[in-house]
Design a protein around this motif. Sequence first.
Motif, PDB file in Angstrom:
ATOM      1  N   PHE A   1     -12.647   0.284  63.561  1.00  0.00           N
ATOM      2  CA  PHE A   1     -12.131  -0.678  64.377  1.00  0.00           C
ATOM      3  C   PHE A   1     -10.726  -0.853  65.150  1.00  0.00           C
ATOM      4  CE2 PHE A   1      -9.952  -5.168  64.123  1.00  0.00           C
ATOM      5  CZ  PHE A   1     -10.573  -5.893  64.966  1.00  0.00           C
ATOM      6  N   ILE A   2      -9.944  -0.485  64.335  1.00  0.00           N
ATOM      7  CA  ILE A   2      -8.498  -0.182  65.127  1.00  0.00           C
ATOM      8  C   ILE A   2      -8.414   0.987  65.827  1.00  0.00           C
ATOM      9  CG2 ILE A   2      -6.133   0.472  64.495  1.00  0.00           C
ATOM     10  CD1 ILE A   2      -6.754  -2.392  63.430  1.00  0.00           C
ATOM     11  N   LYS A   3      -9.111   2.174  65.683  1.00  0.00           N
ATOM     12  CA  LYS A   3      -9.224   2.997  66.537  1.00  0.00           C
ATOM     13  C   LYS A   3      -9.829   2.743  67.825  1.00  0.00           C
ATOM     14  CE  LYS A   3     -10.986   7.766  67.217  1.00  0.00           C
ATOM     15  NZ  LYS A   3     -11.820   8.851  66.560  1.00  0.00           N
ATOM     16  N   ALA A   4     -10.739   2.116  67.819  1.00  0.00           N
ATOM     17  CA  ALA A   4     -11.251   1.693  69.051  1.00  0.00           C
ATOM     18  C   ALA A   4     -10.352   0.561  69.948  1.00  0.00           C
ATOM     19  CB  ALA A   4     -12.889   0.836  68.892  1.00  0.00           C
ATOM     20  N   ILE A   5      -9.721  -0.367  69.295  1.00  0.00           N
ATOM     21  CA  ILE A   5      -8.891  -1.208  70.038  1.00  0.00           C
ATOM     22  C   ILE A   5      -7.817  -0.235  70.498  1.00  0.00           C
ATOM     23  CG2 ILE A   5      -7.062  -2.804  69.656  1.00  0.00           C
ATOM     24  CD1 ILE A   5      -8.929  -4.092  67.468  1.00  0.00           C
ATOM     25  N   LYS A   6      -7.109   0.789  69.947  1.00  0.00           N
ATOM     26  CA  LYS A   6      -6.158   1.529  70.566  1.00  0.00           C
ATOM     27  C   LYS A   6      -6.810   2.598  71.306  1.00  0.00           C
ATOM     28  CE  LYS A   6      -3.225   1.592  66.352  1.00  0.00           C
ATOM     29  NZ  LYS A   6      -2.576   2.136  65.216  1.00  0.00           N
ATOM     30  N   GLU A   7      -7.765   3.213  71.100  1.00  0.00           N
ATOM     31  CA  GLU A   7      -8.140   4.011  72.177  1.00  0.00           C
ATOM     32  C   GLU A   7      -8.655   3.662  73.475  1.00  0.00           C
ATOM     33  OE1 GLU A   7     -11.740   7.589  72.037  1.00  0.00           O
ATOM     34  OE2 GLU A   7     -10.456   7.219  70.074  1.00  0.00           O
ATOM     35  N   TYR A   8      -9.544   2.693  73.425  1.00  0.00           N
ATOM     36  CA  TYR A   8     -10.031   1.747  74.681  1.00  0.00           C
ATOM     37  C   TYR A   8      -9.112   0.767  75.416  1.00  0.00           C
ATOM     38  CZ  TYR A   8     -13.950   4.471  72.977  1.00  0.00           C
ATOM     39  OH  TYR A   8     -15.000   5.463  72.634  1.00  0.00           O
ATOM     40  N   ASP A   9      -7.931   0.479  74.735  1.00  0.00           N
ATOM     41  CA  ASP A   9      -7.140  -0.488  75.300  1.00  0.00           C
ATOM     42  C   ASP A   9      -7.596  -1.852  75.341  1.00  0.00           C
ATOM     43  OD1 ASP A   9      -4.453  -1.551  75.890  1.00  0.00           O
ATOM     44  OD2 ASP A   9      -4.607  -0.785  77.922  1.00  0.00           O
ATOM     45  N   LEU A  10      -8.184  -2.410  74.130  1.00  0.00           N
ATOM     46  CA  LEU A  10      -9.137  -3.458  74.243  1.00  0.00           C
ATOM     47  C   LEU A  10      -8.055  -4.937  74.208  1.00  0.00           C
ATOM     48  CD1 LEU A  10     -11.925  -2.728  71.879  1.00  0.00           C
ATOM     49  CD2 LEU A  10     -11.605  -2.196  74.413  1.00  0.00           C
ATOM     50  N   ILE A  11      -7.045  -4.647  73.632  1.00  0.00           N
ATOM     51  CA  ILE A  11      -6.156  -6.061  73.646  1.00  0.00           C
ATOM     52  C   ILE A  11      -4.896  -6.088  74.124  1.00  0.00           C
ATOM     53  CG2 ILE A  11      -5.257  -7.744  71.753  1.00  0.00           C
ATOM     54  CD1 ILE A  11      -7.169  -6.768  69.877  1.00  0.00           C
ATOM     55  N   GLN A  12      -4.361  -6.723  74.857  1.00  0.00           N
ATOM     56  CA  GLN A  12      -2.976  -6.966  75.429  1.00  0.00           C
ATOM     57  C   GLN A  12      -2.244  -8.110  74.968  1.00  0.00           C
ATOM     58  OE1 GLN A  12      -5.696  -5.867  77.619  1.00  0.00           O
ATOM     59  NE2 GLN A  12      -5.137  -3.800  77.078  1.00  0.00           N
ATOM     60  N   ASP A  13      -0.944  -8.214  75.130  1.00  0.00           N
ATOM     61  CA  ASP A  13      -0.118  -9.443  74.921  1.00  0.00           C
ATOM     62  C   ASP A  13      -0.713 -10.563  75.453  1.00  0.00           C
ATOM     63  OD1 ASP A  13       1.246  -7.878  72.920  1.00  0.00           O
ATOM     64  OD2 ASP A  13       3.000  -7.417  74.474  1.00  0.00           O
ATOM     65  N   ASN A  14      -0.750 -11.758  74.766  1.00  0.00           N
ATOM     66  CA  ASN A  14      -1.158 -13.229  75.419  1.00  0.00           C
ATOM     67  C   ASN A  14      -2.606 -13.260  75.562  1.00  0.00           C
ATOM     68  OD1 ASN A  14       1.853 -13.831  75.299  1.00  0.00           O
ATOM     69  ND2 ASN A  14       1.937 -12.654  77.187  1.00  0.00           N
ATOM     70  N   ASP A  15      -3.469 -12.366  75.191  1.00  0.00           N
ATOM     71  CA  ASP A  15      -4.918 -12.496  75.236  1.00  0.00           C
ATOM     72  C   ASP A  15      -5.066 -13.563  74.694  1.00  0.00           C
ATOM     73  OD1 ASP A  15      -5.532 -10.360  77.110  1.00  0.00           O
ATOM     74  OD2 ASP A  15      -5.960  -8.930  75.364  1.00  0.00           O
ATOM     75  N   LYS A  16      -6.356 -14.432  75.189  1.00  0.00           N
ATOM     76  CA  LYS A  16      -6.903 -15.216  74.266  1.00  0.00           C
ATOM     77  C   LYS A  16      -8.381 -15.016  74.456  1.00  0.00           C
ATOM     78  CE  LYS A  16      -7.548 -20.311  73.667  1.00  0.00           C
ATOM     79  NZ  LYS A  16      -7.394 -21.909  74.072  1.00  0.00           N
ATOM     80  N   ILE A  17      -9.067 -14.581  73.207  1.00  0.00           N
ATOM     81  CA  ILE A  17     -10.175 -13.717  72.952  1.00  0.00           C
ATOM     82  C   ILE A  17     -11.149 -14.682  72.236  1.00  0.00           C
ATOM     83  CG2 ILE A  17     -11.407 -11.791  71.782  1.00  0.00           C
ATOM     84  CD1 ILE A  17      -8.554 -10.546  71.679  1.00  0.00           C
ATOM     85  N   ALA A  18     -12.158 -14.639  72.821  1.00  0.00           N
ATOM     86  CA  ALA A  18     -13.477 -15.686  72.390  1.00  0.00           C
ATOM     87  C   ALA A  18     -14.302 -14.666  71.395  1.00  0.00           C
ATOM     88  CB  ALA A  18     -14.203 -16.455  73.559  1.00  0.00           C
ATOM     89  N   ILE A  19     -14.475 -15.062  70.272  1.00  0.00           N
ATOM     90  CA  ILE A  19     -15.536 -14.172  69.542  1.00  0.00           C
ATOM     91  C   ILE A  19     -16.794 -14.555  69.400  1.00  0.00           C
ATOM     92  CG2 ILE A  19     -15.510 -12.762  67.091  1.00  0.00           C
ATOM     93  CD1 ILE A  19     -12.862 -12.330  68.648  1.00  0.00           C
ATOM     94  N   ALA A  20     -17.833 -13.988  70.197  1.00  0.00           N
ATOM     95  CA  ALA A  20     -19.196 -14.490  69.926  1.00  0.00           C
ATOM     96  C   ALA A  20     -19.751 -14.341  68.731  1.00  0.00           C
ATOM     97  CB  ALA A  20     -19.797 -13.836  71.092  1.00  0.00           C
ATOM     98  N   ILE A  21     -20.108 -15.642  68.117  1.00  0.00           N
ATOM     99  CA  ILE A  21     -20.763 -15.586  66.829  1.00  0.00           C
ATOM    100  C   ILE A  21     -22.278 -15.957  66.765  1.00  0.00           C
ATOM    101  CG2 ILE A  21     -20.614 -16.654  64.375  1.00  0.00           C
ATOM    102  CD1 ILE A  21     -18.219 -15.179  64.973  1.00  0.00           C
ATOM    103  N   SER A  22     -23.192 -14.898  66.398  1.00  0.00           N
ATOM    104  CA  SER A  22     -24.411 -15.204  66.449  1.00  0.00           C
ATOM    105  C   SER A  22     -24.996 -15.719  65.191  1.00  0.00           C
ATOM    106  CB  SER A  22     -25.366 -14.101  66.960  1.00  0.00           C
ATOM    107  OG  SER A  22     -25.138 -12.900  65.915  1.00  0.00           O
ATOM    108  N   GLY A  23     -24.227 -15.478  64.101  1.00  0.00           N
ATOM    109  CA  GLY A  23     -24.479 -15.735  62.577  1.00  0.00           C
ATOM    110  C   GLY A  23     -25.202 -14.281  62.171  1.00  0.00           C
ATOM    111  N   GLY A  24     -25.480 -13.157  62.966  1.00  0.00           N
ATOM    112  CA  GLY A  24     -25.883 -12.021  62.338  1.00  0.00           C
ATOM    113  C   GLY A  24     -24.792 -11.071  61.477  1.00  0.00           C
TER     114      GLY A  24
END
Length: 275
Positions: free
Chosen positions: A29-52
């Motif tokens: 999980f951490i590797k993907a965030i770093k490798e693909y630059d997924l999060i930047q400062d001041n992001d507001k992220i919606a986490i989609a919850i299907s329940g699965g």
Amino acid sequence: MVVTEELKSLEDIKRAIIKRYRKHIWSKFIKAIKEYDLIQDNDKIAIAISGGKDSLLLAKLFQELQKNGKNNFELEFLAMDPGYHPDIRVLLEENCKYLNIPVTIYDSDIFKVADKISSDYPCYMCARMRRGSLYAKAKELGCNKLALGHHFDDVIETNMLNILCAGNFKTMMPKLKAQNFDDMEIIRPMYLVREESIIRWMTYTGLMPMNCACMVAAKKIGSTRHKIKDLIKQLEDDGFTNVAINIFRSCENVDMDRILGYINEDGKHSFLDNY
């Protein structure tokens, strides 16, 4: 999935992500965030919850990420009820409550609409409509990113689906700008996590996740994606080595001098253009 383990405490469930499954879940999980630059400062992220299983783990991963030092972003947890059976809705609510996920659930009638306009194969239409609805709700809440729970196996299965069924070569990207929503982006932080690892974590928790809760798809037999999943497993069982990782790596190692053509925003191009 079926429940085979006793219900663990919330503290044990959270600790398992960081400790017990560190190598196969947390680190990837951490590797993907770093490798693909997924999060930047001041992001507001919606986490989609299907329940699965995938989305429940995604939610807990982000909560642990915030708690363990990376608190430069905000989170919203969104779940859409597209027409679930009431018992399924209760399961979603109870699991989120037990896992301390402060989810916002809102209603829609997407199951009915998708079945009406695409009754032969409603899953593709349903997925597109659900994503559009989640984008709109996330934007309404001031989010600039929508995090989805797709994992490594979703990626390679999509690769194979496109090759075998659509006659093209394209993959499920780790992040993608929304076409119809300005300043919105999809991110897939579990891009490098294998599904078998997610199943092991979910089994360990003792919770029962939602499986496919679609009342439409439940009436249909099989799916193309399941056949692709079975094909990849069969190749591995038959002795092909590194099948999954090689399918994944094929998207990183495209030799542009050894392809017949490609498509971009300017249209379709042939190798003969510059031969």
